[in-house]
Scaffold this active site. Structure first.
Site, PDB file in Angstrom:
ATOM      1  CG  HIS A   1      -1.980  -1.067   1.149  1.00 53.04           C
ATOM      2  ND1 HIS A   1      -2.830  -1.347   2.200  1.00 53.04           N
ATOM      3  CD2 HIS A   1      -2.326  -1.940   0.157  1.00 53.04           C
ATOM      4  CE1 HIS A   1      -3.634  -2.339   1.861  1.00 53.04           C
ATOM      5  NE2 HIS A   1      -3.343  -2.716   0.634  1.00 53.04           N
TER       6      HIS A   1
ATOM      7  CG  LEU B   1      -5.641  -9.319   3.957  1.00 51.93           C
ATOM      8  CD1 LEU B   1      -6.830  -8.492   3.465  1.00 51.93           C
ATOM      9  CD2 LEU B   1      -5.577 -10.623   3.189  1.00 51.93           C
ATOM     10  CG  PHE B   2       1.069  -9.901   4.784  1.00 53.39           C
ATOM     11  CD1 PHE B   2       1.108 -10.186   6.135  1.00 53.39           C
ATOM     12  CD2 PHE B   2       0.852 -10.946   3.900  1.00 53.39           C
ATOM     13  CE1 PHE B   2       0.948 -11.479   6.609  1.00 53.39           C
ATOM     14  CE2 PHE B   2       0.689 -12.248   4.352  1.00 53.39           C
ATOM     15  CZ  PHE B   2       0.735 -12.516   5.712  1.00 53.39           C
ATOM     16  CB  CYS B   3       0.204  -3.050   4.257  1.00 55.37           C
ATOM     17  SG  CYS B   3      -0.264  -2.484   5.888  1.00 55.37           S
ATOM     18  CB  ALA B   4       0.340  -6.402  -0.150  1.00 61.31           C
TER      19      ALA B   4
END
Length: 470
Positions: free
Chosen positions: A141, A391-394
């Protein structure tokens, strides 16, 4: 002003432990390597920090360098006192160190920011008004979202490095072909190593494609710089951004390095002292401002000299350790993890480019029959292993990799999941220069035991997190 900084550096070097410290069993000693944590099943264990992709532990060398400098701390740039002048020298010398670490061009600027996110938002604020931005949906992100005020073309997730290059070339060619009366500047934003899969992207080839179509390119090196050498000149990128806290340097600093022209032409990222050279009242009551054209233009306010110095210290430590050695050791750990989880049929490793794709020490996976948050909680509570789930900022990338196949929800759901999306989360294990073999060996053993025997404790959801039930 050179004597005191050398004295500071000498004091730090004297305080640093030997690189071969047997207690570390890793190329570079890090803070926290001896920290113990309690287990819900009783007793304590040395904490296995396997969440480097979020924030890497600070190198002992960095901590010692900062501690040696701390008594000499002073305000940067505008102080007449000796400590202020010394701190200014340290700050500006750190800029030189970072430029050398990145192999910048002679006329590139190194701007100090708060993080990769801050760096890319700064660049987004500096792009020309008619600029079109091209970004793959696979980005973190930090590099996916700053361009929302620009004209953005989002590119679908490629399944091979070659497809990534072809996708970009096609998009840039279509842009030129559809232009009625010429077209404005373009910028490509791409990661160097995925924060989800760890896979390396074909940055040099993407840069060549961008330049062949008159576009510029910015490299998000947040996950690349801690693991591989990054040469601005060899990769031929226009800018590179990274965060100190992923490079074993705490204190909240980041870097944006690259071409000066767009940065010089843009309004200062922040308006204030330090960014201005001259301010005067006008006869009509307004204010005229003459802004700096150097990196200071975008560094308003009192800078984070300790954070900046910590980045420079980490750059020196990684360079002196030798990336050839660091990469070889990390690939040894990657192979160990991948071989171990490959023995567990229930584990599915997430990948865009396939099993043979080169990657850094970042691996994400799901476990059949387990919700990922539940599995990560059990790793922590029962084995003292710190990983990350979610979701790992992705989000677009992880959704693409997971598809819509449901997981068993287990005893805990995914944190902050929308209704009907409890299955859309994964587990990420990540490591680096401070990771001893024992940590990844314990992780592999824990994965096998949890899948074979189940959790030894009960868990529940509390405030959106999966935690051991009391």
């Amino acid at each position: 002003m050179s004597a005191r900084p050398n004295a500071v550096a000498s004091a730090a070097s004297a305080a640093a432990p030997a690189e071969s410290d047997p207690a570390c069993a890793a190329p570079l000693p890090v803070l926290g390597r001896d920290v113990t944590v309690p287990l819900v099943t009783g007793g304590e264990v040395t904490y296995a920090a396997l969440d480097y992709a979020a924030s890497a532990p600070a190198l002992q060398r960095v901590w010692d360098d900062v501690a040696a400098y701390a008594p000499y701390y002073g305000s940067v740039h505008r102080g007449a006192g000796y400590l202020s002048q010394l701190s200014t020298d340290l700050f500006e010398n750190s800029r030189v160190t970072v430029a050398e670490f990145l192999d910048c061009r002679p006329d590139d600027q190194v701007v100090f920011t708060r993080s990769t996110t801050d760096s890319l938002n700064l660049l987004a604020a500096a792009v020309p008004a008619d600029c079109e931005v091209f970004v793959f949906e696979t980005e973190h992100h930090a590099s996916l979202l700053p361009w929302l005020d620009a004209r953005v073309t989002y590119l679908n997730a490629p399944r091979t490095p070659a497809e990534a290059v072809r996708t970009l070339e096609r998009a840039l060619a279509d842009r030129a072909g559809s232009a009625q009366e010429g077209y404005g500047p373009a910028l490509v934003c791409v990661t160097g190593a995925s924060n989800v899969t760890g896979e390396l992207w074909p940055v040099k080839e993407l840069a060549a494609a961008a330049h062949a179509h008159g576009a510029r390119i910015v490299l998000d090196a947040a996950q690349l710089a801690p693991h591989h050498p990054v040469s601005v000149q060899e990769l031929d990128v226009d800018w590179v951004a990274f965060s100190g806290h992923k490079l074993y340097a705490p204190f909240g600093s980041g870097v944006l390095a690259g071409r000066a022209d767009w940065l010089q032409d843009a309004e200062p990222y922040l308006a204030g002292g330090g960014a201005s050279r001259k301010v005067a009242r006008r006869a009509d009551g307004g204010v005229d401002v003459d802004w700096h054209t150097t990196a200071a233009r975008h560094e308003a306010g009192s800078p984070n000299v300790i954070g900046v110095y910590s980045i420079a210290s980490a750059c020196k430590a990684l360079t002196e350790a030798g990336f050839d050695n660091l990469v070889a050791r990390e690939q040894h750990l990657v192979a160990k993890v991948r071989a171990g989880v490959a023995e567990v049929a229930e584990v599915k490793v997430l990948s865009l480019f396939g099993d043979d794709a080169p990657r850094v020490g970042v691996i994400s996976f799901v476990v059949e029959g387990w919700n990922s948050s539940h599995f990560a909680a059990a790793l922590s509570a029962e084995y003292g292993i710190g990983v990350r789930d979610g979701l790992f900022c992705a989000h677009p990338l992880v959704r693409t990799l997971l598809g819509s196949d449901p997981q068993d929800p287990g005893e805990c759901g995914a944190p902050e999941a929308e209704p009907g999306e409890r299955s859309l989360n994964a587990i990420r294990v990540s490591f680096g220069a401070g990771t001893p073999d024992e940590h990844v060996e314990r992780f592999v053993r824990a994965v096998k035991e949890l899948v074979r025997e189940g959790a030894k404790w009960n868990y529940r959801t509390e405030d959106g997190r999966c935690v051991p039930a009391v």
